[in-house]
Design a protein around this motif. Sequence first.
Motif, short mmCIF file in Angstrom:
data_model
loop_
_atom_site.label_atom_id
_atom_site.label_comp_id
_atom_site.label_asym_id
_atom_site.label_seq_id
_atom_site.Cartn_x
_atom_site.Cartn_y
_atom_site.Cartn_z
N TYR A 183 -41.87 -21.63 102.55
CA TYR A 183 -40.48 -21.23 102.30
C TYR A 183 -39.61 -22.48 102.44
CZ TYR A 183 -42.67 -16.79 103.55
OH TYR A 183 -43.51 -15.71 103.62
N GLY A 238 -35.58 -24.22 96.85
CA GLY A 238 -37.04 -24.13 96.90
C GLY A 238 -37.70 -25.46 96.69
N GLU A 255 -37.29 -13.25 101.00
CA GLU A 255 -38.67 -13.63 100.67
C GLU A 255 -39.61 -13.29 101.83
OE1 GLU A 255 -39.32 -17.66 99.19
OE2 GLU A 255 -37.26 -17.69 98.44
#
Length: 189
Positions: free
Chosen positions: A141, A188, A23
């Motif tokens: 994140y 997440g 990511e």
Amino acid sequence: MSNIEEILSCEELEERIQELAEEINNHYQDEEITILTVLSGAFIFAADLARAIDLPLQCEFVKVSSYGDGKVSSGNVKMVLDIDPKKIEGRNIILVEDIVDTGNTVVFLKEYLQKMSPKTLKVCSLLLKKDALKHDLQVDYTGFSIPSLFVVGYGLDYGGLYRDLPFLGVLLEEGESLDKDALLLEKGQ
């Protein structure tokens, strides 16, 4: 005497860190980043994350305190190890935390670092306790969202102990048990 019940294995942690690194790689592409690790709990996570990121990066450190040796944050965040503002100004900063629970530490650090004029400032946390948050806070994140449990291992401690465990576990008191089937861990936020 306490015991520790594993909730995230070394392999699960490694897999998620690889995903977080991807990511970050995708977001920053070929730009240089600075990983600013909050000591002491995030040092293992930050080291593994830094090795997984495929970008030019620098590593810096700060240390704040709000827990002492207890299980609950005092709510009073104080700077213990500061950073040179020249290492923040004009740079892409990723503030790396072990766990965001109340959010007091991250709010304190974001306000503090914004005064040093970073190019960008993002937050990466291995763990997020959404139920414990006291601030409207963006964690850019997130490794895993977890319930309000006291966790140790993989850098997180209780009274300085358990940081060396290769997994993440819940510290249980004598006679206490954990219903792993009811435990909801989400990747997440």
